[in-house]
Design an enzyme around this catalytic site. Sequence first.
Site, PDB file in Angstrom:
ATOM      1  N   ASN A  71       7.878  -3.013  -1.151  1.00  0.00           N
ATOM      2  CA  ASN A  71       6.960  -2.107  -0.508  1.00  0.00           C
ATOM      3  C   ASN A  71       6.478  -2.789   0.720  1.00  0.00           C
ATOM      4  OD1 ASN A  71       6.124  -1.153  -3.308  1.00  0.00           O
ATOM      5  ND2 ASN A  71       7.180   0.425  -2.140  1.00  0.00           N
ATOM      6  N   ILE A 118       3.105  -3.219   5.652  1.00  0.00           N
ATOM      7  CA  ILE A 118       2.828  -2.436   4.124  1.00  0.00           C
ATOM      8  C   ILE A 118       3.136  -1.167   4.009  1.00  0.00           C
ATOM      9  CG2 ILE A 118       1.288  -2.693   2.358  1.00  0.00           C
ATOM     10  CD1 ILE A 118      -0.205  -4.903   3.668  1.00  0.00           C
ATOM     11  N   CYS A 119       3.678  -0.656   3.131  1.00  0.00           N
ATOM     12  CA  CYS A 119       4.018   0.654   2.785  1.00  0.00           C
ATOM     13  C   CYS A 119       3.531   1.279   1.388  1.00  0.00           C
ATOM     14  CB  CYS A 119       5.655   1.078   2.732  1.00  0.00           C
ATOM     15  SG  CYS A 119       5.858   2.940   2.377  1.00  0.00           S
ATOM     16  N   VAL A 120       2.294   1.803   1.386  1.00  0.00           N
ATOM     17  CA  VAL A 120       1.674   2.316   0.524  1.00  0.00           C
ATOM     18  C   VAL A 120       0.770   3.600   0.766  1.00  0.00           C
ATOM     19  CG1 VAL A 120      -0.725   0.882   1.068  1.00  0.00           C
ATOM     20  CG2 VAL A 120       0.053   1.734  -1.310  1.00  0.00           C
ATOM     21  N   LEU A 174      10.420  -0.165   1.352  1.00  0.00           N
ATOM     22  CA  LEU A 174      10.783  -0.846   2.993  1.00  0.00           C
ATOM     23  C   LEU A 174      12.009  -1.712   2.913  1.00  0.00           C
ATOM     24  CD1 LEU A 174       7.288  -0.807   4.585  1.00  0.00           C
ATOM     25  CD2 LEU A 174       9.266   0.969   5.021  1.00  0.00           C
TER      26      LEU A 174
END
EC number: 2.3.2.23
Length: 262
Positions: A84, A91-93, A126
């Site tokens: 992620n 950052i992908c959250v 990602l």
Amino acid sequence: MATNENLPPNVIKQLAKELKNLDQSPPEGIKVAVNDDDFSTIFADIDAGTPYENGIFHMKLLLSRDFPHSPPKGFFLTKIFHPNIATNGEICVNTLKKDWNPSLGLRHVLIVVRCLLIEPFPESALNEQAGKLLLEDYDEYARHARLYTGIHAKPKPKFKSRAISESTTALNVGPTNTSVLSNEIKAAPPGTALPLPSSLAPATTATRGNDQEQTLPTETIVNVSATIVSSAAASQKKEGGQAKIQPDKKKIDARKRSLKRL
């Protein structure tokens, strides 16, 4: 109070309270740092468990003017192998996207990011390679993650106290060896050449003469040893000569006594 003009005064005031709270009661595994003149960038150091244990990861949160109505953008500054987190550190959250709520504070965001390291979500990856490995071969994924952690996330080493004394001990020239050598010198008779200590350089050793300790070159020691051997041989020869002379003198005295009787 911060002088940053990118954030409205009410946002700066709210952030000041949150940062003070984070400083007084930091979340587990998270340390926050900020520039008092620029609250729009929040820095944090994060440590997490396996496979990122023993690593310190630096990250930042970028806040916009309409924060907290819009979520901050998160970036890892330390390279990390994680599904992620993109190769550029983004950052992908969900908390920072569709699940964002203006009531959420910085503490919640930072805790979520740390939890992301502990429990990734490969479905929204990602980093496709990390996401694929996590789903197909966790051991290989963990190996890659540990490798990145060991290379990029190692804490900076600190100087140990008494580093000099530890170095000299490692070279076997510490106080203990010095005292042992000194005792050997004191126990040796005057003029005796001592054996060369293996822990010292081969060009030097110690001798004792006339109640004074000296450090002499190896060539001098060889010469001194040769002189001692020569002196010992000469002494033995002289003693042998004297022993020989004494019997001859007895014979002469006996002859004189015999002549007197005649």
